[in-house]
Design an enzyme around this catalytic site. Structure first.
Site, PDB file in Angstrom:
ATOM      1  N   GLU A  95       7.340  -2.882   2.980  1.00  0.00           N
ATOM      2  CA  GLU A  95       8.575  -3.672   3.066  1.00  0.00           C
ATOM      3  C   GLU A  95       8.581  -4.467   4.376  1.00  0.00           C
ATOM      4  OE1 GLU A  95      13.413  -2.861   2.990  1.00  0.00           O
ATOM      5  OE2 GLU A  95      12.039  -1.277   3.593  1.00  0.00           O
ATOM      6  N   HIS A  96       8.358  -3.774   5.486  1.00  0.00           N
ATOM      7  CA  HIS A  96       8.288  -4.406   6.806  1.00  0.00           C
ATOM      8  C   HIS A  96       6.907  -4.149   7.397  1.00  0.00           C
ATOM      9  CE1 HIS A  96      12.516  -2.912   6.301  1.00  0.00           C
ATOM     10  NE2 HIS A  96      12.804  -4.154   6.649  1.00  0.00           N
TER      11      HIS A  96
END
Length: 479
Positions: A369-370
């Site tokens: 996601e990040h």
């Protein structure tokens, strides 16, 4: 206002009442791996040795470290949407059949609040904004300004393509008419959505209203339709419509596993953005990285959720050791220590690799996601990333910045879905429509090709529909 805030209440008993991602620990979906070792590893004075489980991939080339090789080898919490489907199916069906009465009953059952209507009165929005502290209001206004700038740059322009003389295809982008959202609102506003309805779980300690910070943010952004509803019943409310809330064309925003299941169940009846799972971060770091900053970012992400996944990918075993030491100090003093400990012990690890090429290969295989890059030539490395919801480059761009003030969107693909999906954007609320314009000569020019293709498919009526026009145009008097 996304994950980890105290007002996002976890409803362990029901699993439905909270749309917050922090509630993903509920029920049978919590990951229990390594929990029995927590108290030994996380001692009162800090850590007894190595903090993050280590996965040693040294000696393996970047080319060998693909998704097939690493499938199941890298930690990630399991989000069992299929198992939750059967739990949410009767909830959604009840809303379909009974509308507002069903939402009211479910809200009373799951959230402990009996509401005559889900609609939040305008006065509550105004009051929340007027009572908002000056510093918080200034921060919200600046966050909105930056987000609006970024999302305005995403709006695609209509394009006209001339494929031949007298033949054009125009790509028009048209917003949906009505959107139901948790957060955020700005992409839908920038897209030009006419009606935007926000849903947020009611709080018994607030008289059945959502948290005042949510109401104040809505008032600040000019959103007037807010519903005190959360969980699967909120998704069903947007999907089927009730007396209090007309049906929407799309629903967006993160939620727990039951929200994800409701989205899957109603997909097709209503557009959805994504089935968001527990939050996650990967950090690519080399010898130049500061272990204090690396540890701080791992702790910050683990603070969101006991199911948060944190992956440190490093070319330097010494950095791994130094980061362990920093984690020992920082976690011991963390406000949400128990939550952080659970995440670091449950589905987090440190991956050792030979070089940055291998580090990028591992990151792309995990598809986080990040993704943070704290390494030399960080900008160049970031340009080579293929799979990530968002990339944060260098020591001064932590994920926490993206959660609040970067201007980027922080509703991002999780669970490896960044391999095929992007984050929430203006495009989530837009549809591309082709507008085809041909004059008589342009149609006559392609008619022989349509004869051939229609004949090959044995679709004679298709051919006739074109030939009738060509014949009519040919017999029409010239002007």
């Amino acid at each position: 206002m996304r994950r980890g805030t105290k007002w996002m209440r976890c409803t362990r008993e029901s699993g439905f009442g909270c749309a917050a991602r922090t509630s993903r620990v509920c029920g049978p979906f919590a990951c229990a791996s390594r929990r029995e070792d927590l108290r030994e590893q996380f001692s009162p004075g800090g850590y007894a040795g190595q903090v993050l489980t280590r996965i040693d991939l040294r000696g393996e080339s970047a080319a060998s470290l693909g998704g097939r090789r690493l499938a199941g080898a890298l930690p990630r919490a399991r989000l069992d949407v299929e198992a939750a489907l059967e739990a949410v199916r009767p909830v959604c069906e009840d809303v379909r059949l009974r509308g507002s009465a069903a939402v009211r009953d479910q809200t009373k059952r799951f959230d402990g609040v009996d509401l005559a209507t889900t609609r939040v009165p305008p006065s509550a929005l105004r009051d929340a904004l007027s009572e908002l502290g000056g510093q918080v209001r200034a921060a919200l206004e600046e966050a909105a300004r930056r987000a609006r700038l970024v999302h305005e740059a995403q709006v695609p322009r209509d394009t006209v393509t001339t494929v031949a003389d007298g033949a054009t295809v125009t790509e028009r982008y048209v917003p949906v008419g009505r959107a139901g959202v948790y957060v955020p609102v700005i992409p839908a506003q920038v897209a030009g959505v006419t009606e935007i309805a926000v849903a947020s779980p009611p709080r018994p300690d607030r008289g059945g209203l959502p948290h005042p910070a949510v109401l104040a943010a809505c008032a600040l952004l000019g959103v007037t339709e807010v519903h005190a509803a959360g969980g699967a019943q909120a998704i069903a409310m947007f999907g089927y419509g009730t007396a209090d809330c007309p049906p929407a064309d799309i629903v967006s925003g993160p939620g727990n596993v039951y929200v994800a299941a409701a989205k899957r169940l109603l997909q097709g009846r209503i557009g959805t953005d994504a089935e968001a799972g527990p939050t996650e971060i990967a950090i690519i770091a080399d010898h130049s990285a500061d272990p204090v900053l690396v540890a701080a970012d791992l702790v910050a992400q683990a603070e969101h959720d006991p199911l948060a996944a944190c992956l440190l990918i490093t070319t330097d075993p010494g950095l791994a050791d130094r980061t362990d030491g920093e984690l020992g100090r920082q976690v011991a003093g963390a406000r949400h220590r128990e939550r952080v400990e659970a995440a670091l012990a449950g589905q987090s690890a440190c991956v050792l690799v030979d070089d940055v090429d291998a580090a990028l290969a591992v990151a792309d295989a995990w598809a986080p996601e990040h993704l943070e890059i704290q390494a030399e030539r960080a900008v160049e490395l970031a340009s080579r990333v293929r799979n990530a919801g968002a990339v944060f480059v260098g020591p001064f761009a932590p994920v926490s910045l993206g959660d609040y003030l970067a201007g980027s969107n922080h509703v991002l693909p999780t669970g490896g879905t960044s391999r095929h999906s992007g984050g929430l954007s203006v495009l989530t609320f837009l549809r591309g429509i082709h507008v085809v314009e041909y004059d008589a000569a342009a149609l006559a020019e392609v008619a022989p090709h349509i004869d051939a293709l229609g004949g090959a498919e044995d679709l004679a009526a298709h051919v006739s529909a074109v030939r009738a026009r060509v014949a009519a145009a040919g017999s029409a008097p010239r002007r």
